[in-house]
Design a protein around this motif. Structure first.
Motif, short mmCIF file in Angstrom:
data_model
loop_
_atom_site.label_atom_id
_atom_site.label_comp_id
_atom_site.label_asym_id
_atom_site.label_seq_id
_atom_site.Cartn_x
_atom_site.Cartn_y
_atom_site.Cartn_z
N LEU A 37 0.82 -1.22 0.00
CA LEU A 37 0.00 0.00 0.00
C LEU A 37 0.85 1.26 0.00
O LEU A 37 1.85 1.35 0.72
N THR A 38 0.42 2.23 -0.79
CA THR A 38 0.98 3.57 -0.70
C THR A 38 0.04 4.34 0.22
O THR A 38 -1.17 4.37 -0.02
N VAL A 39 0.60 4.94 1.28
CA VAL A 39 -0.21 5.64 2.29
C VAL A 39 0.33 7.04 2.53
O VAL A 39 1.49 7.32 2.27
N THR A 46 3.10 6.54 6.73
CA THR A 46 3.36 5.11 7.01
C THR A 46 3.29 4.81 8.51
O THR A 46 2.79 3.75 8.91
N ALA A 69 -5.01 2.96 2.43
CA ALA A 69 -4.15 3.34 1.31
C ALA A 69 -4.67 4.50 0.50
O ALA A 69 -5.86 4.67 0.31
N LYS A 109 -3.27 4.40 -2.45
CA LYS A 109 -3.26 3.52 -3.61
C LYS A 109 -2.88 2.10 -3.16
O LYS A 109 -1.91 1.92 -2.42
N VAL A 110 -3.67 1.12 -3.60
CA VAL A 110 -3.34 -0.29 -3.33
C VAL A 110 -2.46 -0.74 -4.49
O VAL A 110 -2.91 -0.87 -5.62
N LEU A 166 4.12 -1.04 3.52
CA LEU A 166 3.63 0.34 3.49
C LEU A 166 4.68 1.24 2.84
O LEU A 166 5.82 1.27 3.28
N TYR A 183 3.63 8.06 0.47
CA TYR A 183 3.09 8.79 -0.68
C TYR A 183 3.95 10.00 -0.92
O TYR A 183 4.24 10.75 -0.01
#
Length: 177
Positions: free
Chosen positions: A25-27, A30, A89, A91-92, A173, A176
């Protein structure tokens, strides 16, 4: 699976499925996402959930870390937890799931265990009736071997039932940017 022997009767066969998941996942943050994951695990701790591992790394000073985490959660909550974590996320990047049906192996182990326990009981009877020291030592040697096999099978059965009861989820993780 609750450990009862009902597994090998055709009418009550309960499937033993080992489920594993992976999320990349982009978060936004993190560290905050990791805290949310730990919160989910804490909520399910009474049902056996736990944090297996967590590793953080950064490429540059002051940068949000990349975090890799592995958790074990009750299999019954697998889909719910996967969805909850995915919602953290921006983005997943990846989402994967696998399932391994180990029912046949477990039933086979159960039958082997019963056979070995019966053989052990016969050896104990032979030892009681041994007329010579040589007979006694031979039976004792075979008994030791059967006991080792019994313990090995019990260990594998416990591993399979525990793996089916608690699913594994690996989470990566990424910050972003």
């Amino acid at each position: 699976y609750d450990g009862t022997r009902a597994l090998n009767t055709p009418q009550t066969t309960k499937r033993l499925i080992i489920r594993n998941g992976h999320l990349a996942l982009t978060v936004e943050d993190t560290l905050a996402a990791q805290q949310e994951i730990e919160k989910i695990v804490a909520e399910l701790a009474g049902e056996g959930a736990f944090l297996v591992s967590s590793n953080a790394r950064t490429d540059y000073e002051g940068e949000s870390p990349y975090i890799d985490t592995m958790i074990r959660i009750p299999a019954a909550k697998f889909d719910e937890v996967m969805d909850r974590i995915a919602k953290l996320a921006v983005k997943v990047d990846e989402r994967g799931e696998s399932a391994d049906d180990v029912t046949a192996e477990y039933v086979d182990l159960e039958i082997r265990l019963e056979t070995l326990e019966a053989a052990r009981d016969r050896l104990l009877e032979i030892m009681k009736q041994s007329a010579t020291t040589e007979e006694l030592l031979l039976a004792e040697q075979q008994l030791t071997q059967r006991e080792a096999e019994i313990e090995s099978i019990k260990g594998r059965m416990k591993y399979l039932s525990e793996s089916a009861r608690l699913s594994s989820i690996t989470i990566s993780l990424y910050p972003y940017s």
